[in-house]
Design a protein around this motif. Structure first.
Motif: not given
Length: 242
Positions: A135-141, A144-156, A162-165
């Protein structure tokens, strides 16, 4: 029903087929099958995660080679892939004089390579679809928290993907379990290989293969139960409140 029960009792009472020796063949075959499937799925999963991330990239030089790999391995039969790796490695110039031949000489390794590459291709596409549907909302959130791309991949992105797959990946695990039956064509004594050996020795095709089919069925139900348990735990927040 009574006639069927009588036949089953006669089958189990036939000591010439179900002896300690023949059961040891099935036990050995079960061990080989579990090892082959588990290792190929584990290595394939490790390969699929970075490949799925690369497959989702907007850079063509990253995603197109990965697309070509998944297209080839998903578009050709696993049996053909196994034959090419098992028989083709012999024709590589000089390989029999290298340390690789010590590893590849055992038919288990070419089968493991073929199964790993095959399941990695399918798992890559499963995870890619799950990543794309984040969901785009999760990425935008996350941004907004200032996560880097790698951190966003790892935590969000990856935990959510994985849950959806999980349901689709559970089907892939079952598919690999059933596909492992072809390993016996390259002289591996797996479950199917054990059944073929018992059949050749006792000329009892129904007893030999029905017993193995029952083992595969039990393994399949165990996998289904395990993934349903995981889905229930990981997707508990989506369940309606009682």
């Amino acid at each position: 029903m009574d006639a069927l029960m009588t036949q089953l009792e006669a089958l189990l009472a036939d000591n010439s087929i179900f002896t300690l020796q023949t059961l040891s063949y099935y036990t050995e075959g079960l061990t080989v099958t579990v090892q082959l499937v588990f290792l190929s799925l584990l290595i394939g999963l490790v390969l699929a995660v970075p490949l799925a991330i690369g497959r989702s990239s907007k850079r063509g030089w990253i995603k197109w080679p990965i697309f070509a790999y998944t297209y080839v391995f998903r578009g050709t039969p696993l049996l053909i892939q196994l034959y090419l790796i098992y028989y083709g490695v012999v024709f590589v110039d000089g390989i029999q004089e290298t340390w690789l031949w010590v590893i590849l000489e055992d038919p288990f390794m070419p089968a493991l390579i073929a199964f790993t590459l095959n399941t990695a291709a399918y798992t890559t596409e499963i995870f890619r679809g799950a990543i794309k549907s984040t969901p785009k909302g999760e990425i935008e959130a996350a941004r907004a928290y200032g996560m880097s791309t790698n951190l966003m991949l790892r935590r969000v992105v990856l935990p959510s993907a994985f849950r959806r797959a999980l349901p689709a990946y559970g089907n892939e695990v079952i598919f690999m379990l059933h596909a492992s039956a072809i390993a016996s064509v390259v002289t591996i004594m797996d479950l199917t290989g054990a059944a073929r050996f018992v059949y050749a020795r006792f000329y009892a095709p129904f007893e030999a293969f029905l017993f193995v089919a029952a083992i595969y069925l039990c393994l399949t139900f165990a996998i289904l139960y395990f993934f349903r348990y995981l889905e229930k735990k990981l997707l508990a927040h989506l369940q309606p409140m009682s």
